[in-house]
Design an enzyme around this catalytic site. Structure first.
Site: not given
Ligand SMILES: NC(=O)c1ccc[n+]([C@@H]2O[C@H](COP(=O)([O-])OP(=O)(O)OC[C@H]3O[C@@H](n4cnc5c(N)ncnc54)[C@H](O)[C@@H]3O)[C@@H](O)[C@H]2O)c1
Ligand SMILES: C[N+](C)(C)CC=O
Length: 506
Positions: A240, A242, A262, A297
């Site tokens: 999710g 950062t 991640e 991501c």
């Molecule tokens: N590095 C990777 O492989 C990868 C892959 C996919 C997405 N991402 C990243 O994810 C982000 C987008 O996803 P998003 O908007 O769902 O992220 P987010 O951080 O808002 O949410 C991710 C998850 O965390 C949960 N969450 C939120 N607050 C929380 C807390 N206080 N405690 C525990 N869990 C909590 C959410 O409900 C959700 O299930 C982008 O920054 C993206 O780059 C990274």
């Molecule tokens: C790795 N990928 C591209 C499938 C999901 C990342 O956000």
């Protein structure tokens, strides 16, 4: 256009069965391409997390672990393969559910479901192979001790995942965790949980032992935070933002609980002037930032162009971008759907307006496509005249927005590529393969693509450096995330060790 799928009304999947959330709350599901409410999902709270963790813990410990945690890898592999088979049987339905839940084009959702099935099959193979890796002897320089190594499941794991690849990102964690012998509580994003709940139904159909996988839907602070801070959850694997990653790491640190993170990215794609086929490079640049509406991501959202080709390249990029079919994602041939939600739509629009107010040029896009009156659609957007202090250069947009800078030399390109707090991915496109290899070595990221952008392979490690997180998913590294290494050492001589003096018998 494909007909929208029926949306099942599901409860929480706990202990092998379905239950309503303790407080009875539900969250509406909105199709982001139509803005219609199409169903709802349970809103779990700490009370439900208690039940799910208890179910996972008893499944882990049941019969001394012999049912799951200490069963052979081959036994667990049978379940993972059965899940893969069911996913393949239901692929069209699951893809349509993913499409109406997330706004991604149907063809992308089908590709995601293929990847989901392949990931379960891959980790079934690694689960089986794990049996042959137990008791691996350690070579020692003495004879009185013999040592071997056991690889054991870490325990109950909390898996918290995002909305951009809802079932695929969950699978990257569920498949290796189960292969390793862990039991799990999965918390998908509240913005897209439908297919993850269907995974619960699939687990039921294949007879996965009760409590091995529990699926809790709900808001992050209500349902995610209690998992991260739970004393009986032995590890957290999180994908999710950062910002949320930091919160989770802080909660886990109170119990010295291991985490793998991640997180986000702002990845560069460097394109040199020696490319013979400009269109080939343009297509990868588009794939790098417009696929899944740029909600990736690893999106290569910073495009670095050699000055000699910059003008020609941008002309072609605009031509190609104009040619993308933007439509309801259920329509045949759609290549750009909506973004996930109103909130994300507004956030992306704000990024674009800030870029404009900071002095950048919106070369193409920047608005809702004129032919679409509703839905959270944003045109593929190309931004030039960008400086390295601008927000658009520094921060992750998570939308179909690419920002462009021009460079003169290879060293300038590398400096610009590395000018970020993130370190997830990077790419280089050049016909000079030696140059590509040179650049692959100096880009500070966990993944580098040469002459492409975004291929994701279940066999290869995935993860970032710097503020993109740590730990690696996929491949054998993904399995190691859920294994604890135990050293077993035996003293094997008949005589006393002889350090202390034997007391006299008198
Ligand atoms: N590095 C990777 O492989 C990868 C892959 C996919 C997405 N991402 C990243 O994810 C982000 C987008 O996803 P998003 O908007 O769902 O992220 P987010 O951080 O808002 O949410 C991710 C998850 O965390 C949960 N969450 C939120 N607050 C929380 C807390 N206080 N405690 C525990 N869990 C909590 C959410 O409900 C959700 O299930 C982008 O920054 C993206 O780059 C990274
Ligand atoms: C790795 N990928 C591209 C499938 C999901 C990342 O956000």
């Amino acid at each position: 256009m494909a007909a929208p799928p029926a949306i099942p009304r599901r409860g929480l999947f706990i202990g092998g069965g379905w239950r309503e959330p303790t407080l009875g709350r539900r969250i509406p599901v909105i199709n982001p391409a139509t803005e219609d409410t199409i169903g709802d999902i349970p809103a779990a709270t700490a009370e439900d997390v208690e039940l799910a963790v208890a179910a996972a813990r008893s499944a882990f410990l049941l019969d001394g672990g012999s049912r799951w945690a200490r069963a052979s890898g081959a036994t667990r592999a049978k379940y993972l393969n059965a899940i893969a088979t069911k996913i393949k049987e239901k692929i069209s339905y699951l893809a349509l559910l993913e499409t109406v839940d997330s706004g991604k084009p149907k063809d992308e959702a089908v590709a995601d479901m293929d990847d989901v099935a392949a990931c379960f099959e891959f980790y079934a193979g690694l689960a089986e192979a794990l049996d042959g890796k137990q008791h691996a002897p350690i070579s020692l320089p003495m004879e009185e001790f013999k040592t071997y190594v056991l690889k054991e499941p870490i325990g109950v794991v909390g898996l918290i995942t995002p909305w951009n690849y809802p079932l695929l990102m969950a699978t990257w964690k569920v498949a290796p965790a189960l292969a390793a012998g862990c039991t799990a509580v999965l918390k998908p994003s509240e913005l897209a949980s439908l297919t993850c709940l269907e995974l619960g139904a699939i687990c039921e159909e294949v007879g996965l032992p009760s409590g091995v996988l529990n699926i809790i839907t709900g808001l992050g602070p209500d349902a995610g935070a209690p998992i991260a801070s739970h004393p009986h959850v032995d590890k957290i694997a999180f994908t999710g933002s950062t910002a949320t990653g930091k919160t989770i790491m802080t909660a886990a640190a109170q119990m010295v609980k291991p985490v793998s993170l991640e997180l986000g990215g702002k990845s560069p794609l460097v394109i040199f002037d020696d490319v013979a086929d400009i269109d080939k490079a343009v297509e990868w640049a588009m794939f790098g930032c417009f696929f899944n509406s740029g909600q990736v991501c690893s999106a290569t959202s910073r495009l670095l162009l050699h000055e000699k080709i910059a003008e020609r390249f941008l002309d072609r990029l605009v031509e190609w971008a104009k040619n993308i079919k933007i439509s309801d994602p259920l329509e045949e041939g759609c290549r750009l759907g909506s973004v996930i939600s109103k909130g994300q739509y507004e956030k992306i629009k704000k990024f674009i307006s800030t870029a404009r107010s900071e002095g950048a040029t919106i070369l193409h896009g920047g608005d809702r496509p004129k032919h679409l009156g509703k839905g959270f659609f944003i045109e593929p957007t190309i931004i030039t005249d960008v400086s390295t202090s601008m927000q658009i250069w520094r921060e992750e947009v998570f939308g179909p927005v690419i920002c462009v800078k021009v460079f003169k030399t290879e060293s300038e390109a590398v400096e610009l590529a590395n000018d970020t707090h993130y370190g997830l991915a990077g790419g280089v496109i050049s016909d000079d393969l030696e140059r590509c290899e040179r650049i692959a070595k100096v880009i500070h990221s966990g993944i580098v693509w040469i002459n492409c952008s975004q291929p994701t392979l279940v066999q290869a490690p995935w993860g970032g450096n710097k503020r993109s997180g740590f730990g690696r998913e996929l491949g054998e590294w993904g399995l190691e995330n859920y294994l604890s290494v135990k050293q077993v050492t035996r003293y094997c001589k008949d005589e006393l060790y002889g350090w202390y003096q034997r007391p006299s018998k008198l």
